[in-house]
Scaffold this active site. Structure first.
Site, short mmCIF file in Angstrom:
data_model
loop_
_atom_site.label_atom_id
_atom_site.label_comp_id
_atom_site.label_asym_id
_atom_site.label_seq_id
_atom_site.Cartn_x
_atom_site.Cartn_y
_atom_site.Cartn_z
N CYS A 71 0.81 -1.24 -0.08
CA CYS A 71 -0.16 -0.43 0.08
C CYS A 71 0.93 0.90 -0.28
O CYS A 71 2.65 1.19 0.34
CB CYS A 71 -0.73 -0.23 1.47
SG CYS A 71 -1.72 -1.39 1.45
N GLY A 123 -0.58 0.35 -4.98
CA GLY A 123 -2.00 -0.54 -5.00
C GLY A 123 -3.16 0.59 -6.15
O GLY A 123 -2.97 1.51 -5.63
N ASN A 140 0.84 1.09 6.03
CA ASN A 140 0.77 0.53 4.51
C ASN A 140 1.81 -0.25 5.42
O ASN A 140 2.87 0.04 6.70
CB ASN A 140 2.61 1.25 4.06
CG ASN A 140 3.59 0.68 3.66
OD1 ASN A 140 4.21 1.51 2.98
ND2 ASN A 140 2.65 -0.39 2.92
N GLY A 141 1.85 -1.83 5.28
CA GLY A 141 2.26 -2.50 6.26
C GLY A 141 1.57 -3.31 7.12
O GLY A 141 -0.06 -4.32 6.78
N CYS A 158 13.01 -3.15 3.75
CA CYS A 158 12.34 -4.32 3.43
C CYS A 158 12.99 -4.10 2.03
O CYS A 158 13.42 -2.62 1.38
CB CYS A 158 11.22 -4.23 2.41
SG CYS A 158 10.58 -5.20 1.29
N TYR A 184 12.26 -4.67 -5.85
CA TYR A 184 11.34 -4.44 -7.56
C TYR A 184 9.95 -3.26 -6.93
O TYR A 184 9.88 -2.83 -8.01
CB TYR A 184 10.86 -5.57 -7.44
CG TYR A 184 9.59 -6.43 -7.35
CD1 TYR A 184 9.26 -5.79 -8.72
CD2 TYR A 184 8.16 -6.61 -7.01
CE1 TYR A 184 7.62 -6.47 -9.44
CE2 TYR A 184 6.90 -6.65 -7.41
CZ TYR A 184 6.77 -6.66 -8.67
OH TYR A 184 5.48 -6.64 -9.17
N SER A 205 10.69 -3.22 -13.91
CA SER A 205 11.20 -3.30 -12.14
C SER A 205 12.68 -3.86 -13.04
O SER A 205 13.72 -3.19 -12.01
CB SER A 205 10.79 -4.21 -11.29
OG SER A 205 10.56 -5.35 -11.63
N ASP A 234 14.94 -10.85 -14.69
CA ASP A 234 14.00 -10.32 -13.77
C ASP A 234 14.63 -9.50 -11.72
O ASP A 234 15.80 -10.50 -11.70
CB ASP A 234 13.58 -11.28 -13.92
CG ASP A 234 11.46 -11.13 -13.98
OD1 ASP A 234 11.35 -10.10 -13.83
OD2 ASP A 234 10.83 -12.01 -13.99
N ASP A 235 13.67 -9.79 -11.47
CA ASP A 235 14.05 -9.57 -10.43
C ASP A 235 13.90 -10.54 -9.64
O ASP A 235 14.16 -10.69 -8.42
CB ASP A 235 13.34 -7.74 -10.08
CG ASP A 235 11.69 -8.25 -10.46
OD1 ASP A 235 10.94 -8.90 -10.04
OD2 ASP A 235 10.90 -7.44 -10.78
N CYS A 238 6.73 -12.81 3.34
CA CYS A 238 6.59 -12.05 4.35
C CYS A 238 5.60 -11.44 5.56
O CYS A 238 4.57 -12.12 4.81
CB CYS A 238 6.55 -10.84 3.03
SG CYS A 238 7.22 -9.13 3.97
N CYS A 283 16.28 -5.50 5.26
CA CYS A 283 15.67 -6.97 6.26
C CYS A 283 15.70 -7.59 4.44
O CYS A 283 15.55 -7.40 3.79
CB CYS A 283 13.95 -6.72 5.94
SG CYS A 283 13.10 -7.88 6.23
N CYS A 301 12.70 -12.90 2.82
CA CYS A 301 12.66 -13.51 2.25
C CYS A 301 13.98 -14.89 1.39
O CYS A 301 12.77 -15.62 1.09
CB CYS A 301 11.35 -13.16 1.79
SG CYS A 301 12.19 -11.85 1.18
S1 SF4 Z 1 10.86 -10.76 4.46
FE1 SF4 Z 1 10.73 -9.93 2.16
S2 SF4 Z 1 9.30 -9.11 1.47
FE2 SF4 Z 1 9.30 -8.91 3.48
S3 SF4 Z 1 10.13 -6.92 4.60
FE3 SF4 Z 1 12.17 -8.59 4.71
S4 SF4 Z 1 13.13 -8.74 2.66
FE4 SF4 Z 1 11.06 -7.06 2.39
#
Ligand code: SF4
Length: 492
Positions: free
Chosen positions: A33, A59, A133-134, A266, A272, A313, A375-376, A412, A468, A471
């Site tokens: 978002c 979004g 957002n989140g 993130c 992306y 992207s 690709d991403d 995520c 972060c 993932c």
């Molecule tokens: S887990 Fe991946 S998609 Fe989620 S906030 Fe962390 S880096 Fe971003």
């Protein structure tokens, strides 16, 4: 229209080409978002309109703006794009100089106007509007506890959980908000508005992007800096992890509701989600993506006749790969920009062809050529296979896939709508198995270290470049286990 299409249901609750369900044509990750806030500008609603328009890629499902003239709220929300939801007449009713706005991508099953934000409430101290957002990881647990105490929820949004926590507190709003933020765990950029105040807060790790800007005497807050550029505002700084900013008639009050934790913005924003003309953590995203492509070339060079990027992207990264290797960058694929919102379900035959509705290979460019396709990310693998096959159908003699992120293995918890772990192809298959599955001649992913170096190229403020990467590496920056009541994905 054929009978076959006539017999298809026209509306199933999800845009067929945007969701992440197993039957969807496109299995890319979904933007979460976007939020946009203004304090102290008489044209707050118009600024929000243009700001949200710039954040539209975050979004497309619904959007809304709530404005205060210091006496009462004026707000409007609707399903659809910003340009569809707001017209001249509606905008004329949104008078005031404080505003918050929101664009929302909905997760499956939550596609209705009731979840459109900003959410607006009346509680003991007056009117309250919230936008976020989140995702709040412990939202289900808090929601259950609140319901056991008698709270009645009107939406499935996490935003309402925060509203109830604030409303139940006997403290003044700012103290109640701080208490509520300390109770929730997750990744979030929150905006809270009353008729006197705008409160803006970031989660303790700064997982979701949030930047402060100035336009004359007014303060602007936005998920991405591209929205500041659109309205002619200056970037001031990013909102810090754990920070809570209050704007009122006395100006800006900078405070923290908790001790900041390690910065963990993130990394998928860099890879992306965010627009290439946005800056995050001091880095321009087009430049960061070019460095990812260049790093990719250094890590896993393959000789070829041309490099192409999956639009939009991956174009920056493809340019970086081409510059590093000397292999020409070519426009091997074209994106059809008009497939965003389609209500007609495709037949199975069209579904198989589905990717061509969104992407087309440029036959005269790729025919007879060895192609490096940048690709991403690879989520389920189905889209990558379709794109590789599309390039082969157009005459490419070799297709080498290079992914500018490490293998995406874990869901995520912080606002990105991801499938279950078992549906993430990299969680159960080796790189060679994925290569076979997507029908590529070769496949390589950017290393974790390569990504950190590329993103941290002009700003490296702590280990992992302040990102972060859960993932990819399963190192979640917050608690994620709440006894089975934890929520992953996007909770907006
Ligand atoms: S887990 Fe991946 S998609 Fe989620 S906030 Fe962390 S880096 Fe971003």
């Amino acid at each position: 229209m054929s009978d076959e299409l006539n017999n298809q249901p026209l509306w199933t609750g999800d845009y067929y080409n945007q969701g992440t369900g197993p039957n969807d044509i496109f299995d890319t990750l979904k933007e979460e978002c976007g939020v946009f806030g203004v304090y102290g500008h008489s044209g707050a609603a118009s600024l929000s309109y243009y700001g949200l328009h710039a954040l539209q890629h975050r979004g497309e499902e619904s959007c809304g703006i709530c404005v205060s003239d210091h006496t009462e709220f004026h707000y409007h929300r609707g399903m659809g794009l910003v340009k569809e939801v707001f017209d001249k007449e509606t905008m004329a009713t949104l008078t005031g100089d404080i505003s918050i706005g929101h664009v929302r991508y909905s997760t499956s099953g939550s596609s209705h106007l009731g979840n459109a934000q900003p959410l607006v409430f009346r509680y003991r101290a007056g009117e309250l509007a919230l936008a976020t957002n989140g995702n709040i990881v412990n939202a289900p647990q808090i929601r259950r506890e609140l319901e056991e105490m008698g709270s009645i929820f009107q939406t499935t949004s996490d935003t309402e959980v925060l509203a109830h926590l604030i409303a139940r507190s006997s403290k003044p709003l700012v103290e109640a908000a701080k208490e509520a933020f300390r109770r929730i765990v997750g990744g979030f950029a929150f905006m809270i508005m009353t008729n006197e105040q705008l409160i803006v807060a970031s989660d303790p790790n700064g997982l979701r992007p949030l930047t402060m800007g100035r336009l004359g005497d007014a303060y602007i807050f936005t998920s991405e800096t591209c929205a500041l550029e659109t309205i002619g505002a200056e970037i001031v700084r990013d909102v810090k992890p754990g920070e809570l900013l209050v704007l009122d008639q006395n100006g800006l009050h900078e405070d923290f509701y908790t001790e900041p934790q390690r910065k963990a913005l993130c990394s998928m924003e860099y890879i992306y989600f965010a627009r290439p003309d946005s800056d995050m953590n001091g880095a321009n995203l087009h430049s960061a993506r070019k460095r990812m492509g260049s790093m990719m070339a250094r890590e896993s060079f393959i000789d070829a006749d041309l490099v192409t990027g999956v639009p939009d992207s991956s174009i920056s990264a493809a340019i970086g790969y081409a510059e590093q290797t000397g292999i020409p960058y070519e426009l091997g694929m074209i994106k059809n920009k008009y497939t965003g919102r389609t209500f007609i379900q495709p037949s199975q035959e069209l579904r198989e062809q589905g990717v061509k509705m969104k992407l087309s290979a440029v036959r005269r460019v790729v025919e007879g050529k060895r192609v490096v396709m940048i690709d991403d990310s690879i989520v389920r693998g189905t889209t990558s296979r379709r794109i590789v096959n599309m390039l082969r159908d157009a005459g490419a003699i070799e297709v080498h896939v290079r992914i500018t992120s490490p293998p995406f293995k874990n869901p995520c918890f912080y606002g990105i709508d991801t499938p279950d772990r078992r549906d993430l192809i990299a969680s159960s298959k080796t790189v060679e198995e994925i290569r076979q599955e997507i029908n590529a001649d070769s496949l390589a992913f950017l290393s974790r270290e390569g990504l950190i170096e590329a993103v941290g190229g002009d700003n490296k403020d702590d280990y992992k470049g302040g990102m972060c990467m859960a993932c990819f590496d399963n190192d979640y920056p917050t608690q994620t286990d709440f006894g089975g009541e934890e929520q992953f994905g996007c909770g907006c």
